[in-house]
Design a protein around this motif. Structure first.
Motif, PDB file in Angstrom:
ATOM      1  N   GLU A  37     -21.067 -22.959  31.431  1.00 46.77           N
ATOM      2  CA  GLU A  37     -20.464 -24.050  32.210  1.00 46.77           C
ATOM      3  C   GLU A  37     -20.466 -25.346  31.404  1.00 46.77           C
ATOM      4  N   GLU A  41     -17.314 -28.365  29.520  1.00 49.99           N
ATOM      5  CA  GLU A  41     -17.284 -29.814  29.738  1.00 49.99           C
ATOM      6  C   GLU A  41     -16.660 -30.516  28.525  1.00 49.99           C
ATOM      7  N   ARG A  73     -28.305 -28.433  34.644  1.00 51.39           N
ATOM      8  CA  ARG A  73     -27.541 -28.637  35.880  1.00 51.39           C
ATOM      9  C   ARG A  73     -27.350 -30.128  36.149  1.00 51.39           C
ATOM     10  N   LYS A  74     -28.400 -30.912  35.925  1.00 47.35           N
ATOM     11  CA  LYS A  74     -28.306 -32.360  36.176  1.00 47.35           C
ATOM     12  C   LYS A  74     -27.305 -33.026  35.241  1.00 47.35           C
ATOM     13  N   ASP A  77     -23.784 -32.204  36.440  1.00 51.73           N
ATOM     14  CA  ASP A  77     -23.379 -32.759  37.738  1.00 51.73           C
ATOM     15  C   ASP A  77     -23.436 -34.279  37.843  1.00 51.73           C
ATOM     16  N   HIS A  78     -24.334 -34.923  37.102  1.00 52.12           N
ATOM     17  CA  HIS A  78     -24.572 -36.358  37.308  1.00 52.12           C
ATOM     18  C   HIS A  78     -24.318 -37.163  36.033  1.00 52.12           C
TER      19      HIS A  78
END
Length: 94
Positions: A37, A41, A73-74, A77-78
């Motif tokens: 994933e 990006e 994951r952070k 997502d952020h």
């Protein structure tokens, strides 16, 4: 007294973790899936274009921040975590 209270808090935390894992079936995220994933990006691919950044990113996947699935994951997502990771890489490259 404080030691007893600390042990009680740790015991409760352990029971919550076991309940989530075995009763609710909550699983830890798979790091390989998160890396795939991350590879999609755009900002990550721009970092990989620079050979110095690429070296540090590959090292982080082996032994650093990118080995932790929750951290990966952070940063996916952020934006704040992502910016912090980019600053971390800039400091390492210097």
């Amino acid at each position: 007294m404080m030691t007893l209270l600390f042990l009680c808090v740790l015991t409760v935390g352990l029971f919550i973790e076991l309940f989530q894992k075995y009763v609710l079936g909550k699983k830890d995220p798979d790091i390989e899936d998160l890396w795939k994933e991350l590879d999609r990006e755009e900002w990550y691919n721009e970092l990989l274009q620079d050979t110095e950044f690429k070296e540090w990113i590959l090292l982080d996947k082996q032994k650093g921040l990118l080995k932790d699935p929750y951290y990966v994951r952070k940063i996916i997502d952020h934006k704040g975590h992502r910016d912090g990771f980019i600053r971390y890489l800039n400091e390492k490259v210097k």
